[in-house]
Design a protein around this motif. Structure first.
Motif, PDB file in Angstrom:
ATOM      1  N   SER A  30     -59.142 -34.292  14.544  1.00 59.73           N
ATOM      2  CA  SER A  30     -60.039 -33.792  13.366  1.00 59.73           C
ATOM      3  C   SER A  30     -59.133 -33.860  12.106  1.00 59.73           C
ATOM      4  CB  SER A  30     -59.665 -31.992  13.699  1.00 59.73           C
ATOM      5  OG  SER A  30     -60.668 -31.841  14.525  1.00 59.73           O
ATOM      6  N   LYS A  31     -59.620 -34.021  10.885  1.00 60.03           N
ATOM      7  CA  LYS A  31     -59.008 -34.360   9.616  1.00 60.03           C
ATOM      8  C   LYS A  31     -58.782 -33.307   8.738  1.00 60.03           C
ATOM      9  CE  LYS A  31     -60.420 -39.259   9.837  1.00 60.03           C
ATOM     10  NZ  LYS A  31     -61.376 -40.127   9.230  1.00 60.03           N
ATOM     11  N   ALA A  32     -59.652 -32.232   9.083  1.00 62.88           N
ATOM     12  CA  ALA A  32     -59.380 -30.842   8.032  1.00 62.88           C
ATOM     13  C   ALA A  32     -59.881 -29.978   8.648  1.00 62.88           C
ATOM     14  CB  ALA A  32     -60.515 -31.274   6.812  1.00 62.88           C
ATOM     15  N   VAL A  33     -59.482 -28.714   7.955  1.00 65.15           N
ATOM     16  CA  VAL A  33     -59.763 -27.444   8.303  1.00 65.15           C
ATOM     17  C   VAL A  33     -60.491 -26.823   7.003  1.00 65.15           C
ATOM     18  CG1 VAL A  33     -59.193 -24.974   8.633  1.00 65.15           C
ATOM     19  CG2 VAL A  33     -58.024 -26.820   9.870  1.00 65.15           C
ATOM     20  N   LEU A  34     -61.824 -26.412   7.298  1.00 63.56           N
ATOM     21  CA  LEU A  34     -62.695 -25.927   6.300  1.00 63.56           C
ATOM     22  C   LEU A  34     -63.005 -24.508   6.232  1.00 63.56           C
ATOM     23  CD1 LEU A  34     -65.505 -28.622   6.163  1.00 63.56           C
ATOM     24  CD2 LEU A  34     -63.250 -28.807   5.456  1.00 63.56           C
ATOM     25  N   LYS A  60     -48.208 -29.472   8.201  1.00 69.27           N
ATOM     26  CA  LYS A  60     -47.195 -29.496   9.482  1.00 69.27           C
ATOM     27  C   LYS A  60     -48.161 -30.637  10.203  1.00 69.27           C
ATOM     28  CE  LYS A  60     -44.658 -25.359   9.093  1.00 69.27           C
ATOM     29  NZ  LYS A  60     -44.681 -24.071   9.799  1.00 69.27           N
ATOM     30  N   ARG A  61     -49.350 -30.328  10.264  1.00 68.14           N
ATOM     31  CA  ARG A  61     -50.335 -31.097  11.347  1.00 68.14           C
ATOM     32  C   ARG A  61     -51.013 -32.186  10.717  1.00 68.14           C
ATOM     33  NH1 ARG A  61     -52.299 -26.694  15.071  1.00 68.14           N
ATOM     34  NH2 ARG A  61     -51.027 -24.766  14.760  1.00 68.14           N
ATOM     35  N   SER A  62     -50.665 -32.447   9.426  1.00 68.04           N
ATOM     36  CA  SER A  62     -51.437 -33.709   8.810  1.00 68.04           C
ATOM     37  C   SER A  62     -52.855 -33.771   8.678  1.00 68.04           C
ATOM     38  CB  SER A  62     -51.059 -34.910   9.496  1.00 68.04           C
ATOM     39  OG  SER A  62     -49.682 -35.177   9.415  1.00 68.04           O
ATOM     40  N   LEU A  63     -53.353 -32.324   8.530  1.00 65.46           N
ATOM     41  CA  LEU A  63     -54.515 -31.976   8.202  1.00 65.46           C
ATOM     42  C   LEU A  63     -54.869 -31.514   6.713  1.00 65.46           C
ATOM     43  CD1 LEU A  63     -55.008 -29.416  11.340  1.00 65.46           C
ATOM     44  CD2 LEU A  63     -56.347 -31.599  11.004  1.00 65.46           C
ATOM     45  N   ARG A  64     -55.870 -31.641   6.423  1.00 67.74           N
ATOM     46  CA  ARG A  64     -56.331 -31.090   5.038  1.00 67.74           C
ATOM     47  C   ARG A  64     -56.833 -29.663   5.005  1.00 67.74           C
ATOM     48  NH1 ARG A  64     -57.334 -36.105   2.065  1.00 67.74           N
ATOM     49  NH2 ARG A  64     -57.481 -34.898   0.141  1.00 67.74           N
ATOM     50  N   LEU A  65     -56.714 -28.933   4.067  1.00 64.83           N
ATOM     51  CA  LEU A  65     -57.246 -27.571   4.071  1.00 64.83           C
ATOM     52  C   LEU A  65     -58.224 -27.642   3.106  1.00 64.83           C
ATOM     53  CD1 LEU A  65     -57.702 -24.536   5.093  1.00 64.83           C
ATOM     54  CD2 LEU A  65     -55.925 -23.914   3.324  1.00 64.83           C
ATOM     55  N   ARG A  66     -59.457 -27.354   3.315  1.00 67.21           N
ATOM     56  CA  ARG A  66     -60.395 -27.471   2.088  1.00 67.21           C
ATOM     57  C   ARG A  66     -61.233 -25.866   1.995  1.00 67.21           C
ATOM     58  NH1 ARG A  66     -63.107 -33.513   1.904  1.00 67.21           N
ATOM     59  NH2 ARG A  66     -60.908 -34.675   1.346  1.00 67.21           N
ATOM     60  N   LEU A  67     -61.217 -25.536   0.632  1.00 63.33           N
ATOM     61  CA  LEU A  67     -61.910 -24.070   0.752  1.00 63.33           C
ATOM     62  C   LEU A  67     -63.226 -24.271   0.049  1.00 63.33           C
ATOM     63  CD1 LEU A  67     -58.674 -22.100  -0.820  1.00 63.33           C
ATOM     64  CD2 LEU A  67     -59.536 -22.561   1.559  1.00 63.33           C
ATOM     65  N   VAL A  68     -64.240 -23.538   0.594  1.00 62.55           N
ATOM     66  CA  VAL A  68     -65.636 -24.080   0.236  1.00 62.55           C
ATOM     67  C   VAL A  68     -66.226 -22.740  -0.336  1.00 62.55           C
ATOM     68  CG1 VAL A  68     -67.778 -24.564   1.390  1.00 62.55           C
ATOM     69  CG2 VAL A  68     -65.717 -25.459   2.305  1.00 62.55           C
ATOM     70  N   ASP A  69     -66.829 -22.990  -1.280  1.00 59.89           N
ATOM     71  CA  ASP A  69     -67.737 -21.912  -1.926  1.00 59.89           C
ATOM     72  C   ASP A  69     -67.035 -20.615  -2.260  1.00 59.89           C
ATOM     73  OD1 ASP A  69     -70.204 -20.718  -2.934  1.00 59.89           O
ATOM     74  OD2 ASP A  69     -71.155 -20.925  -1.009  1.00 59.89           O
ATOM     75  N   LEU A  70     -66.054 -20.657  -3.138  1.00 59.70           N
ATOM     76  CA  LEU A  70     -65.384 -19.609  -3.433  1.00 59.70           C
ATOM     77  C   LEU A  70     -66.415 -18.410  -4.118  1.00 59.70           C
ATOM     78  CD1 LEU A  70     -63.291 -21.351  -2.911  1.00 59.70           C
ATOM     79  CD2 LEU A  70     -61.900 -20.368  -5.111  1.00 59.70           C
ATOM     80  N   SER A  71     -66.211 -17.131  -3.650  1.00 59.71           N
ATOM     81  CA  SER A  71     -67.062 -15.925  -4.165  1.00 59.71           C
ATOM     82  C   SER A  71     -66.572 -15.523  -5.509  1.00 59.71           C
ATOM     83  CB  SER A  71     -67.150 -14.711  -3.172  1.00 59.71           C
ATOM     84  OG  SER A  71     -66.087 -14.271  -3.138  1.00 59.71           O
TER      85      SER A  71
END
Lengths: 100, 137
Positions: A30-34, A60-71
């Motif tokens: 996996s490359k990212a957490v959405l 730390k895990r070399s993942l991207r964190l992507r935040l989606v559709d902020l209220s």
């Protein structure tokens, strides 16, 4: 994953637990957490702290964190905390998944 | 001239009552003429102040009480939050540098950004009276 409702000092431990569970279930490769924030009705600084911790975990895990559709309430607190340039923010899931 | 309105609340020092505080304040602030966006910020900053009472004044003890008095008059919203816990040293309260991205420490920044007046009164033997005041833009 999707977060719903109010994220405050009372509920952020549950949200933190939900995010931790999501991290445990991440597939190798996996490359990212959405995180979809469209259904968040309210967020305070404990919610922000939870997201910052998630971002640190991702790094730390070399993942991207992507935040989606902020209220709107989430957008407002991000604006107050000047966090809009700190997180990767996307308008939709499709946009967040693009390029991964 | 806007009529005077007031809400007085006493709630246990438990985080689950923060929702009660937010719900009670919101209509008062809206009725005073603040926009939904401004009201949201005022409610957020009050929520942060009460969270700080639970965390720092009561050090996580949920069996104490928080009293909140909110009044609106002439385009001004004043909220006084009273606790009976450990007193804050107001001279040491400072918002953190926002460039230092880390969990925690934003509540003081929100209070200082949202309100025109943030005043800590620790002249009593125990506890703190925190006055937050916002004039309509």
């Amino acid at each position: 994953m999707k977060i719903r409702g109010d994220v405050d000092m009372s509920t952020s431990p549950d949200v933190r637990g939900k995010i931790a569970e999501a991290f445990r279930q991440i597939d190798a490769g996996s490359k990212a957490v959405l995180i979809d924030l469209s259904q968040v009705r309210y967020m305070d600084s404990s919610g922000i702290a939870t997201l910052v911790e998630a971002m640190q975990n991702c790094m730390k895990r070399s993942l991207r964190l992507r935040l989606v559709d902020l209220s709107p309430p989430v957008r407002d607190i991000f604006e107050l905390a000047r966090l809009s340039s700190v997180f990767e923010i996307y308008a939709s899931l499709a946009e967040a998944e693009a390029g991964l | 001239m806007t009529a005077t309105a007031a809400v007085t609340l006493t709630v246990p020092s438990h985080p689950k009552y923060l929702y009660v505080i937010r719900s009670a304040l919101y209509p008062l602030v809206i009725d005073a003429g603040f926009s939904k966006k401004e009201a949201g910020k005022i409610i957020l900053a009050v929520d942060e102040a009460c969270s700080n009472v639970i965390k720092y004044a009561y050090e996580g003890d949920h069996s104490q009480i928080i009293t909140l008095k909110a009044t609106t008059e002439d385009g001004r919203c004043t909220i006084v939050i009273e606790d009976f816990g450990k007193q804050v040293d107001a001279s040491r309260i400072a918002p953190r540098d926002l460039a230092d991205v880390r969990p925690g420490g934003l509540g003081t920044h929100f209070m200082g950004t949202v309100f025109d007046r943030v005043e800590y009164d620790t002249s009593r033997e125990r506890g703190t009276l925190l006055t937050l005041e916002k004039r309509k833009g």
